[in-house]
Design an enzyme around this catalytic site. Sequence first.
Site, short mmCIF file in Angstrom:
data_model
loop_
_atom_site.label_atom_id
_atom_site.label_comp_id
_atom_site.label_asym_id
_atom_site.label_seq_id
_atom_site.Cartn_x
_atom_site.Cartn_y
_atom_site.Cartn_z
N LYS A 58 -16.36 15.23 48.27
CA LYS A 58 -14.88 15.22 48.26
C LYS A 58 -14.36 14.06 47.43
CE LYS A 58 -14.93 13.03 52.82
NZ LYS A 58 -14.95 13.29 54.27
N ARG A 157 -8.79 15.64 64.74
CA ARG A 157 -8.34 15.65 63.35
C ARG A 157 -8.37 17.06 62.78
NH1 ARG A 157 -11.42 12.63 58.36
NH2 ARG A 157 -12.94 14.25 58.88
N TYR A 277 2.49 -13.67 38.84
CA TYR A 277 3.79 -13.21 39.35
C TYR A 277 4.17 -13.93 40.64
CZ TYR A 277 4.22 -9.18 36.20
OH TYR A 277 4.36 -8.37 35.12
N MET A 323 -0.80 -5.38 37.53
CA MET A 323 -1.15 -3.98 37.30
C MET A 323 -2.43 -3.82 36.47
SD MET A 323 1.01 -1.01 35.34
CE MET A 323 2.44 -1.11 36.39
C1 LIG Z 1 -16.19 12.83 54.78
C2 LIG Z 1 -16.91 13.72 55.71
C3 LIG Z 1 -18.30 13.65 55.79
C4 LIG Z 1 -19.10 12.58 55.09
O1 LIG Z 1 -18.88 11.36 55.77
P1 LIG Z 1 -19.59 10.01 55.31
O2 LIG Z 1 -19.18 9.02 56.34
O3 LIG Z 1 -19.03 9.67 53.97
O4 LIG Z 1 -21.03 10.26 55.27
C5 LIG Z 1 -18.95 14.58 56.59
N1 LIG Z 1 -18.26 15.52 57.28
C6 LIG Z 1 -16.91 15.58 57.25
C7 LIG Z 1 -16.21 16.61 58.05
C8 LIG Z 1 -16.19 14.68 56.48
O5 LIG Z 1 -14.86 14.73 56.46
#
Ligand SMILES: *Cc1c(COP(=O)(O)O)cnc(C)c1O
Length: 382
Positions: A58, A157, A277, A323
């Site tokens: 992801k 979640r 800044y 930046m």
């Molecule tokens: C992001 C995620 C993972 C991987 O988690 P890590 O802590 O990066 O290994 C696995 N399963 C789900 C559902 C996730 O959202």
Amino acid sequence: MNDDTGRGFLAVANGASDSTVSEAAAGAILTIDLGAIRENYRRLKVRLAGVRCAGVLKADGYGLGAAQVASALIREGCGIFFVALPGEGIALRKALGPGRDIFVLNGLPPGSESEAVAAGLHPVINSAAQLKAWREAARATGRKLPAAVQVDSGMSRLGMPPAEVAALAKDAFDGIDIRIAMSHLACADEPRNPANEAQRLAFERLRGMLPKAPASLANSSGIFLGSPYHHDLARPGAALYGINPTPGEANPMQPVVRLQAKVAQTRSVQDGAGIGYGHTHHARGPLRLATISLGYADGWHRRAASAAWFEGVRLPFVGRVSMDSIILDISALPAGRLDEGDLVELIGPSQSLDDAAAHAGTIGYEVLTSLGARFHRRYIGG
Ligand SMILES: *Cc1c(COP(=O)(O)O)cnc(C)c1O
């Protein structure tokens, strides 16, 4: 898990670089060690002792290039990938070609089912509504469609809540080929947290209410909770990328990224000079400074109190992160030692990703996924 597709893609991904900016012109250089990602996958496989291991890609492979990371994992025999969103899945499918399983963790937004079918993506079904939509997509397609089903074992979640699982009708999964029954741990990086065992037990109970399917619970840290958490498939992301899955203990993974920024200019300032800044910092005594070409637009937090390193010497940030630049105090180095065009290290042998993140008040995950698009990206070890 065949390895006969995506060859042309592999050749591209393993070239010196797919970067658009040359090393000479770039303000900073990000080196990504695909060999280290492969080594980390192998280390996790050893822990998993025969249990299958997917790769989580992801957010563009945690910022490191989903297609390049996938190609490295494919060479280790990995054929199951997870992304968060359908758009990420479509891009990955284009890069990989057919023949790998790509699961979409956040599920499909209503109305995106036909795009997912066309790209051969497998949704992670997180609700009764998503289940119904996928069942209808299967009916419209005239064949069984693969999917994972996620249950909420206690993170609140994503995934079907227990009441929703209990209320599922007998024919709820008609037309759906359930490849994985899964859930996700909220506290896996805290091995002594009782929530882990509670979630594991809730998962066992909930998946017993689903049609029989291979089970998956562990993310990176979950793998290190031991075999009761391994089930049939692990889903690591962070550990593949060198983030420590066992915080507080030595990192069992190999580092993957190195980030170096170029010195744009050096100068000497007098006692009392205002720096950066807002003049949040004033020189106490004469100082030598170097300004590097990396800033908050490249993912380094504006408030980060941090440091860069040069030949083992720590060079603290002074003043605010801009930046496109950060000012370093280089007084600890001999005069003239650091010059325009020289590289200082922000992540690498002198400062691990996790340490850099801690100094910036965040976690390695956020540092990686924040890394900007302006770096010269160098892929090694493919
Ligand atoms: C992001 C995620 C993972 C991987 O988690 P890590 O802590 O990066 O290994 C696995 N399963 C789900 C559902 C996730 O959202």
